[in-house]
Design a protein around this motif. Structure first.
Motif, PDB file in Angstrom:
ATOM      1  N   PRO A  23      43.878  21.248  51.307  1.00 54.30           N
ATOM      2  CA  PRO A  23      44.274  19.853  51.506  1.00 54.30           C
ATOM      3  C   PRO A  23      45.795  19.661  51.539  1.00 54.30           C
ATOM      4  O   PRO A  23      46.310  18.918  52.373  1.00 54.30           O
ATOM      5  N   GLN A  24      46.518  20.363  50.664  1.00 54.31           N
ATOM      6  CA  GLN A  24      47.982  20.250  50.679  1.00 54.31           C
ATOM      7  C   GLN A  24      48.551  20.828  51.965  1.00 54.31           C
ATOM      8  O   GLN A  24      49.492  20.280  52.537  1.00 54.31           O
ATOM      9  N   ALA A  25      47.988  21.923  52.415  1.00 54.39           N
ATOM     10  CA  ALA A  25      48.450  22.518  53.667  1.00 54.39           C
ATOM     11  C   ALA A  25      48.214  21.563  54.832  1.00 54.39           C
ATOM     12  O   ALA A  25      49.086  21.393  55.691  1.00 54.39           O
ATOM     13  N   ILE A  26      47.068  20.911  54.869  1.00 51.38           N
ATOM     14  CA  ILE A  26      46.761  19.972  55.946  1.00 51.38           C
ATOM     15  C   ILE A  26      47.727  18.796  55.926  1.00 51.38           C
ATOM     16  O   ILE A  26      48.240  18.388  56.975  1.00 51.38           O
ATOM     17  N   VAL A  27      48.002  18.264  54.735  1.00 57.15           N
ATOM     18  CA  VAL A  27      48.949  17.144  54.627  1.00 57.15           C
ATOM     19  C   VAL A  27      50.328  17.576  55.122  1.00 57.15           C
ATOM     20  O   VAL A  27      50.981  16.842  55.874  1.00 57.15           O
ATOM     21  N   THR A  28      50.779  18.743  54.723  1.00 57.56           N
ATOM     22  CA  THR A  28      52.090  19.226  55.151  1.00 57.56           C
ATOM     23  C   THR A  28      52.129  19.435  56.658  1.00 57.56           C
ATOM     24  O   THR A  28      53.118  19.086  57.313  1.00 57.56           O
ATOM     25  N   ILE A  29      51.075  19.975  57.226  1.00 55.94           N
ATOM     26  CA  ILE A  29      51.033  20.197  58.681  1.00 55.94           C
ATOM     27  C   ILE A  29      51.026  18.866  59.419  1.00 55.94           C
ATOM     28  O   ILE A  29      51.726  18.701  60.418  1.00 55.94           O
ATOM     29  N   ARG A  30      50.277  17.886  58.932  1.00 58.26           N
ATOM     30  CA  ARG A  30      50.209  16.578  59.590  1.00 58.26           C
ATOM     31  C   ARG A  30      51.512  15.797  59.472  1.00 58.26           C
ATOM     32  O   ARG A  30      51.980  15.213  60.434  1.00 58.26           O
ATOM     33  N   THR A  31      52.078  15.751  58.273  1.00 58.94           N
ATOM     34  CA  THR A  31      53.258  14.910  58.043  1.00 58.94           C
ATOM     35  C   THR A  31      54.565  15.623  58.354  1.00 58.94           C
ATOM     36  O   THR A  31      55.581  14.969  58.554  1.00 58.94           O
ATOM     37  N   ARG A  32      54.538  16.940  58.365  1.00 59.28           N
ATOM     38  CA  ARG A  32      55.739  17.759  58.557  1.00 59.28           C
ATOM     39  C   ARG A  32      56.756  17.550  57.442  1.00 59.28           C
ATOM     40  O   ARG A  32      57.922  17.890  57.584  1.00 59.28           O
ATOM     41  N   ASP A  33      56.322  16.982  56.316  1.00 55.12           N
ATOM     42  CA  ASP A  33      57.209  16.730  55.186  1.00 55.12           C
ATOM     43  C   ASP A  33      57.225  17.953  54.277  1.00 55.12           C
ATOM     44  O   ASP A  33      56.232  18.269  53.621  1.00 55.12           O
ATOM     45  N   THR A  34      58.363  18.638  54.250  1.00 56.02           N
ATOM     46  CA  THR A  34      58.501  19.840  53.430  1.00 56.02           C
ATOM     47  C   THR A  34      59.623  19.701  52.408  1.00 56.02           C
ATOM     48  O   THR A  34      60.060  20.694  51.836  1.00 56.02           O
ATOM     49  N   ASP A  35      60.087  18.491  52.187  1.00 63.24           N
ATOM     50  CA  ASP A  35      61.200  18.289  51.254  1.00 63.24           C
ATOM     51  C   ASP A  35      60.866  18.752  49.840  1.00 63.24           C
ATOM     52  O   ASP A  35      61.734  19.219  49.124  1.00 63.24           O
ATOM     53  N   GLY A  36      59.628  18.618  49.421  1.00 59.61           N
ATOM     54  CA  GLY A  36      59.233  18.985  48.063  1.00 59.61           C
ATOM     55  C   GLY A  36      58.892  20.456  47.893  1.00 59.61           C
ATOM     56  O   GLY A  36      58.479  20.867  46.821  1.00 59.61           O
ATOM     57  N   ILE A  78      53.084  26.704  57.106  1.00 59.77           N
ATOM     58  CA  ILE A  78      53.966  25.831  56.329  1.00 59.77           C
ATOM     59  C   ILE A  78      55.373  26.417  56.241  1.00 59.77           C
ATOM     60  O   ILE A  78      56.368  25.691  56.324  1.00 59.77           O
ATOM     61  N   PHE A  79      55.486  27.721  56.096  1.00 65.27           N
ATOM     62  CA  PHE A  79      56.791  28.388  56.074  1.00 65.27           C
ATOM     63  C   PHE A  79      57.554  28.112  57.372  1.00 65.27           C
ATOM     64  O   PHE A  79      58.746  27.799  57.346  1.00 65.27           O
TER      65      PHE A  79
END
Length: 92
Positions: A23-36, A78-79
């Motif tokens: 789920p976290q990977a999907i959220v990161t892929i969808r939003t492209r938010d990697t600041d955290g 994600i990387f």
């Protein structure tokens, strides 16, 4: 009987790991938010997944292999997004 319990725990752990990570990977892929995301920590987690794949293959432990192949693929994606985002920030 011992092998049965090993398999039950192995597959249960695999399901938990995938359902916890995906789920976290999907959220990161969808939003492209990697600041955290801390890049060194994330790299070590990804590298750990790769080593678990190798260990799983050597032991013929398929729950270990399957789980860590999935987390390794997510980690690579994600990387890549993280590197892209960081390089865009430097250009600005």
């Amino acid at each position: 009987m011992n092998d049965l319990w090993l398999n039950i725990f192995g597959y249960t752990a695999s399901i938990c790991m995938i359902l916890g990570y995906l789920p976290q990977a999907i959220v990161t892929i969808r939003t492209r938010d990697t600041d955290g995301i801390a890049l060194p920590t994330f790299c070590m987690l990804g590298l750990g997944s790769v080593f678990f794949v190798v260990q799983g293959i050597m032991l013929q432990n398929w729950p270990l292999v399957i789980t860590n192949v999935i987390t390794t693929i997510c980690s690579v994606i994600i990387f890549g997004i993280k590197l892209y985002n960081d390089s865009r920030k430097k250009r600005r």
